[in-house]
Scaffold this motif. Structure first.
Motif, PDB file in Angstrom:
ATOM      1  N   ARG A 171       0.804  -1.213   0.000  1.00 41.76           N
ATOM      2  CA  ARG A 171       0.000   0.000   0.000  1.00 41.76           C
ATOM      3  C   ARG A 171       0.848   1.279   0.000  1.00 41.76           C
ATOM      4  O   ARG A 171       0.303   2.378  -0.132  1.00 41.76           O
ATOM      5  CB  ARG A 171      -0.954  -0.011   1.195  1.00 41.76           C
ATOM      6  CG  ARG A 171      -2.033  -1.070   1.091  1.00 41.76           C
ATOM      7  CD  ARG A 171      -2.861  -1.217   2.349  1.00 41.76           C
ATOM      8  NE  ARG A 171      -2.119  -1.883   3.409  1.00 41.76           N
ATOM      9  CZ  ARG A 171      -2.642  -2.272   4.557  1.00 41.76           C
ATOM     10  NH1 ARG A 171      -3.927  -2.062   4.806  1.00 41.76           N
ATOM     11  NH2 ARG A 171      -1.903  -2.887   5.470  1.00 41.76           N
ATOM     12  N   PHE A 229      -1.589   4.230   0.977  1.00 42.95           N
ATOM     13  CA  PHE A 229      -3.017   4.040   0.737  1.00 42.95           C
ATOM     14  C   PHE A 229      -3.686   3.284   1.890  1.00 42.95           C
ATOM     15  O   PHE A 229      -3.019   2.662   2.721  1.00 42.95           O
ATOM     16  CB  PHE A 229      -3.230   3.273  -0.574  1.00 42.95           C
ATOM     17  CG  PHE A 229      -3.110   4.121  -1.795  1.00 42.95           C
ATOM     18  CD1 PHE A 229      -4.235   4.627  -2.429  1.00 42.95           C
ATOM     19  CD2 PHE A 229      -1.861   4.438  -2.314  1.00 42.95           C
ATOM     20  CE1 PHE A 229      -4.123   5.422  -3.563  1.00 42.95           C
ATOM     21  CE2 PHE A 229      -1.735   5.234  -3.448  1.00 42.95           C
ATOM     22  CZ  PHE A 229      -2.864   5.724  -4.072  1.00 42.95           C
ATOM     23  N   GLN A 259     -11.500   5.393  -1.135  1.00 41.18           N
ATOM     24  CA  GLN A 259     -10.035   5.423  -1.112  1.00 41.18           C
ATOM     25  C   GLN A 259      -9.580   6.403  -0.037  1.00 41.18           C
ATOM     26  O   GLN A 259     -10.224   7.424   0.184  1.00 41.18           O
ATOM     27  CB  GLN A 259      -9.487   5.870  -2.466  1.00 41.18           C
ATOM     28  CG  GLN A 259      -7.982   5.838  -2.606  1.00 41.18           C
ATOM     29  CD  GLN A 259      -7.521   6.450  -3.920  1.00 41.18           C
ATOM     30  OE1 GLN A 259      -7.008   7.564  -3.964  1.00 41.18           O
ATOM     31  NE2 GLN A 259      -7.738   5.720  -5.026  1.00 41.18           N
ATOM     32  N   ARG A 310      -5.644   8.009   1.599  1.00 40.74           N
ATOM     33  CA  ARG A 310      -4.182   7.954   1.548  1.00 40.74           C
ATOM     34  C   ARG A 310      -3.592   9.197   2.187  1.00 40.74           C
ATOM     35  O   ARG A 310      -4.257  10.225   2.309  1.00 40.74           O
ATOM     36  CB  ARG A 310      -3.676   7.820   0.120  1.00 40.74           C
ATOM     37  CG  ARG A 310      -3.922   9.012  -0.783  1.00 40.74           C
ATOM     38  CD  ARG A 310      -3.352   8.753  -2.180  1.00 40.74           C
ATOM     39  NE  ARG A 310      -3.407   9.913  -3.043  1.00 40.74           N
ATOM     40  CZ  ARG A 310      -4.320  10.131  -3.973  1.00 40.74           C
ATOM     41  NH1 ARG A 310      -5.291   9.247  -4.144  1.00 40.74           N
ATOM     42  NH2 ARG A 310      -4.288  11.198  -4.730  1.00 40.74           N
ATOM     43  N   ILE A 345      -6.874   0.409  -3.247  1.00 38.07           N
ATOM     44  CA  ILE A 345      -6.969   1.609  -4.086  1.00 38.07           C
ATOM     45  C   ILE A 345      -8.425   1.922  -4.407  1.00 38.07           C
ATOM     46  O   ILE A 345      -8.836   3.086  -4.389  1.00 38.07           O
ATOM     47  CB  ILE A 345      -6.169   1.428  -5.389  1.00 38.07           C
ATOM     48  CG1 ILE A 345      -4.697   1.170  -5.070  1.00 38.07           C
ATOM     49  CG2 ILE A 345      -6.308   2.652  -6.291  1.00 38.07           C
ATOM     50  CD1 ILE A 345      -3.865   0.833  -6.277  1.00 38.07           C
TER      51      ILE A 345
END
Length: 303
Positions: A89, A103, A137, A139, A294
């Protein structure tokens, strides 16, 4: 009143064709604000109207300086952890090999999970999308000084539709600054009003395209001609602000950021909320789905 539309996942209709032989501009087929303009929540009615008009809304201080310090400490812990660096990730810079993004940060870190559940954050997403929401998602983005690369112009929805299978434009993002955003350190740029036009890009999607695109965008990139036309029509807004400021923006905004060649780092936490009524189906223009870290396949509402 919440807008109601047919679902292309059940009708077999693709409202937003992309990744074909030519670049095609399609007028937006969906509302920008799916909830009632006067729905209760952190946004005021004027804020919602500005978001609908421009496709974004900036807030000078979403989180306090004390909260910023907590999130900065957690970001530093994550990007210096050998365990996190080894995790799939984590995405590294092509040149420096330093961590660029981590992520699914709301699953890795309880500190960031609490931010996702914060009513100042998720409450605004519910107002815009007119329903319960889940995290498509999340991040953290790290843009250290002296050469961190930018993100080329793109519409997030073009990728999420083509490669993740999101049927409709019922998705919203928030970028929360954890360092100061100057006009020189690679800040976010958006074309105001560009969310009203979907630019379907030319070219097929390679298998496992995500492995390259997370470092350097290729497939799903608009043409110079398309970008020039949109920039001439809509202009470009550069976002600056103190740590703790935030920018909400529609999934179809044409946006990007430049390289950071200054000494001043630019880091942010980025959260994408999708309506539970817009759950991902199979990709519309890619041979395989992207990994779940993702493009989420867990549609559990944020509570």
């Amino acid at each position: 009143m919440t807008a109601t539309t047919e679902n292309p996942a059940t009708t077999g209709t693709d409202l937003y064709p992309t990744r074909g032989a030519t670049e095609v501009a399609t007028p937006r087929q969906d509302p920008v604000v799916w909830g009632a303009p006067d729905a209760p929540g952190p946004f005021g009615p004027g804020d919602i109207q500005a978001f609908e008009r421009d496709g974004f809304f900036a807030i000078d201080q979403l989180i306090t300086p004390d909260e910023v310090a907590v999130y900065r400490e957690e970001l530093d812990r994550l990007v210096t952890s050998p365990e996190i660096r080894a995790d799939e990730r984590s995405i590294v810079e092509p040149q420096s090999k330093e961590i660029r993004s981590v992520f699914e940060v709301h699953r890795i870190s309880e500190v960031f999970a609490r931010l996702v559940r914060d009513e100042r954050v998720v409450g605004r997403a519910r107002q815009i999308l007119g329903s319960d929401v889940y995290v498509h998602q999340s991040r953290i983005n790290v843009k250290p000084g002296f050469g961190a690369s930018g993100f080329y112009w793109h519409s997030d929805f073009e990728t999420w539709h083509a490669e993740d299978g999101l049927p409709r434009m019922r998705t919203v993002s928030v970028s929360i600054a954890l360092t100061e955003n100057y006009d020189t350190n690679g800040g976010l740029m958006i074309m105001p009003g560009s969310h009203k036009t979907f630019l379907g890009c030319a070219g097929e999607t390679p298998k496992d395209n995500y492995k390259k695109s997370l470092q350097m965008q290729d497939a799903g990139t608009p043409s110079d001609e398309g970008l020039t036309k949109m920039a001439s029509e809509y202009g470009i807004k550069l976002f600056t602000g103190k740590a703790g400021s935030a920018t909400w923006f529609d999934c179809n905004c044409m946006h990007g950021s430049g390289d950071n060649i200054t000494p001043f780092p630019r880091s942010n936490v980025f959260i994408v909320f999708n309506s539970v009524e817009n759950a991902a189906v199979e990709p519309f223009a890619a041979p395989v789905r992207r990994p779940e870290f993702i493009g989420a396949r867990d549609f559990t509402p944020v509570k």
